[in-house]
Design a protein around this motif. Structure first.
Motif, short mmCIF file in Angstrom:
data_model
loop_
_atom_site.label_atom_id
_atom_site.label_comp_id
_atom_site.label_asym_id
_atom_site.label_seq_id
_atom_site.Cartn_x
_atom_site.Cartn_y
_atom_site.Cartn_z
N PHE A 98 0.83 -1.21 0.00
CA PHE A 98 0.00 0.00 0.00
C PHE A 98 0.87 1.27 0.00
O PHE A 98 2.04 1.24 0.38
CB PHE A 98 -0.88 0.07 1.25
N ILE A 99 0.25 2.34 -0.40
CA ILE A 99 0.84 3.67 -0.24
C ILE A 99 -0.06 4.44 0.72
O ILE A 99 -1.24 4.65 0.43
CB ILE A 99 0.94 4.41 -1.58
N LEU B 238 -2.58 10.47 1.22
CA LEU B 238 -2.86 9.49 0.18
C LEU B 238 -3.01 8.11 0.81
O LEU B 238 -2.23 7.74 1.68
CB LEU B 238 -1.71 9.43 -0.83
N ALA B 239 -4.00 7.37 0.36
CA ALA B 239 -4.11 5.95 0.71
C ALA B 239 -4.58 5.27 -0.57
O ALA B 239 -5.72 5.45 -0.99
CB ALA B 239 -5.10 5.73 1.84
N CYS B 240 -3.65 4.55 -1.21
CA CYS B 240 -3.96 4.00 -2.53
C CYS B 240 -3.00 2.85 -2.85
O CYS B 240 -2.22 2.44 -2.01
CB CYS B 240 -3.85 5.11 -3.59
N SER C 35 -9.37 -2.18 5.18
CA SER C 35 -10.03 -0.89 5.00
C SER C 35 -10.36 -0.22 6.33
O SER C 35 -10.24 1.00 6.46
CB SER C 35 -11.28 -1.02 4.14
N SER C 36 -10.72 -0.99 7.37
CA SER C 36 -11.07 -0.36 8.64
C SER C 36 -9.84 0.27 9.30
O SER C 36 -9.92 1.38 9.83
CB SER C 36 -11.76 -1.35 9.57
N VAL C 37 -8.69 -0.41 9.25
CA VAL C 37 -7.50 0.15 9.89
C VAL C 37 -6.93 1.31 9.07
O VAL C 37 -6.43 2.30 9.62
CB VAL C 37 -6.43 -0.93 10.20
N VAL C 38 -7.04 1.22 7.75
CA VAL C 38 -6.59 2.35 6.91
C VAL C 38 -7.46 3.57 7.21
O VAL C 38 -6.96 4.69 7.34
CB VAL C 38 -6.63 1.99 5.41
N GLY C 39 -8.76 3.37 7.37
CA GLY C 39 -9.65 4.47 7.75
C GLY C 39 -9.27 5.06 9.09
O GLY C 39 -9.26 6.28 9.27
N GLU C 40 -8.94 4.19 10.05
CA GLU C 40 -8.52 4.66 11.37
C GLU C 40 -7.23 5.50 11.28
O GLU C 40 -7.12 6.56 11.89
CB GLU C 40 -8.31 3.45 12.30
N ILE C 41 -6.27 5.00 10.49
CA ILE C 41 -5.00 5.71 10.31
C ILE C 41 -5.26 7.10 9.70
O ILE C 41 -4.74 8.11 10.19
CB ILE C 41 -4.04 4.89 9.41
N LYS D 246 -0.87 12.79 13.52
CA LYS D 246 0.04 11.65 13.74
C LYS D 246 -0.80 10.40 13.94
O LYS D 246 -2.02 10.47 14.16
CB LYS D 246 0.92 11.90 14.96
N THR D 247 -0.11 9.24 13.87
CA THR D 247 -0.80 7.97 14.09
C THR D 247 0.08 7.06 14.91
O THR D 247 1.31 7.18 14.88
CB THR D 247 -1.17 7.29 12.75
N LYS D 248 -0.52 6.15 15.66
CA LYS D 248 0.25 5.20 16.47
C LYS D 248 0.86 4.09 15.60
O LYS D 248 1.69 3.32 16.05
CB LYS D 248 -0.63 4.59 17.55
N PHE D 249 0.43 4.00 14.33
CA PHE D 249 0.92 2.93 13.46
C PHE D 249 2.20 3.36 12.74
O PHE D 249 2.36 4.52 12.38
CB PHE D 249 -0.15 2.57 12.42
N ASP D 250 3.11 2.40 12.53
CA ASP D 250 4.33 2.65 11.78
C ASP D 250 4.01 2.63 10.28
O ASP D 250 3.69 1.57 9.73
CB ASP D 250 5.38 1.57 12.12
N LEU D 251 4.12 3.80 9.65
CA LEU D 251 3.78 3.89 8.23
C LEU D 251 5.00 3.80 7.32
O LEU D 251 4.85 3.93 6.10
CB LEU D 251 3.01 5.19 7.96
N ASN D 252 6.18 3.57 7.88
CA ASN D 252 7.39 3.50 7.04
C ASN D 252 7.26 2.49 5.88
O ASN D 252 7.68 2.79 4.77
CB ASN D 252 8.63 3.17 7.88
N PRO D 253 6.69 1.29 6.12
CA PRO D 253 6.59 0.35 5.00
C PRO D 253 5.69 0.84 3.86
O PRO D 253 5.74 0.29 2.76
CB PRO D 253 5.99 -0.91 5.65
N PHE D 254 4.88 1.87 4.14
CA PHE D 254 3.90 2.33 3.15
C PHE D 254 4.24 3.70 2.58
O PHE D 254 3.42 4.33 1.92
CB PHE D 254 2.50 2.34 3.78
N SER D 255 5.45 4.18 2.86
CA SER D 255 5.81 5.54 2.48
C SER D 255 6.11 5.65 0.98
O SER D 255 6.53 4.68 0.33
CB SER D 255 7.05 5.99 3.26
N LEU D 256 5.92 6.85 0.45
CA LEU D 256 6.34 7.12 -0.93
C LEU D 256 7.85 7.09 -1.06
O LEU D 256 8.40 6.78 -2.12
CB LEU D 256 5.82 8.51 -1.34
N GLU D 257 8.53 7.42 0.05
CA GLU D 257 10.00 7.49 0.07
C GLU D 257 10.64 6.17 -0.38
O GLU D 257 11.72 6.16 -0.98
CB GLU D 257 10.45 7.84 1.50
N ARG D 258 9.99 5.05 -0.12
CA ARG D 258 10.59 3.75 -0.47
C ARG D 258 10.82 3.61 -1.97
O ARG D 258 11.76 2.96 -2.41
CB ARG D 258 9.76 2.59 0.06
#
Ligand SMILES: Cc1cc2nc3c(=O)[nH]c(=O)nc-3n(C[C@H](O)[C@H](O)[C@H](O)COP(=O)(O)OP(=O)(O)OC[C@H]3O[C@@H](n4cnc5c(N)ncnc54)[C@H](O)[C@@H]3O)c2cc1C
Length: 76
Positions: free
Chosen positions: A15-16, A28-30, A40-46, A55-67
């Protein structure tokens, strides 16, 4: 009768979920790559946390555009 079913794949199939690089008020969430529905429920929560709290309590590094930038830079 057949019906066309379209969906978007990211380059690595993950995911992104990130802030727009040029517009800090847009998130962006796509690129759910055929496996986004069960998340979908956790993406909505994020997204809700990012928009309301910045900010969010979830680690979004795996989903970053930077990768994708790291992969592009290493290919040069
Ligand atoms: C055949 C298939 C099987 C899948 N199987 C699974 C599975 O088993 N498990 C799983 O977790 N995921 C599965 N997925 C993936 C999952 O369905 C998607 O990842 C998820 O639905 C993506 O959510 P989304 O909100 O990004 O997009 P969508 O669910 O496509 O939502 C986009 C919404 O925007 C609306 N829209 C589009 N353009 C406009 C516009 N211009 N104006 C207003 N509204 C607009 C659309 O009508 C739609 O309601 C599957 C996908 C497909 C295609």
């Amino acid at each position: 009768m057949g019906k066309t079913c379209t969906y978007t794949n990211s380059p690595d199939g993950d995911f992104i979920i990130d802030q727009h690089p040029e517009h800090q008020n847009i998130y962006l969430a796509c690129g759910f790559s055929g496996h986004g529905f069960k998340f979908s429920s956790v993406v909505g929560e994020i997204l809700c946390q990012l928009i309301t709290e910045g900010k969010t309590k979830f680690d979004l590094n795996p989903f970053s555009l930077e990768r994708f930038k790291k992969v592009a830079d290493s290919a040069i």
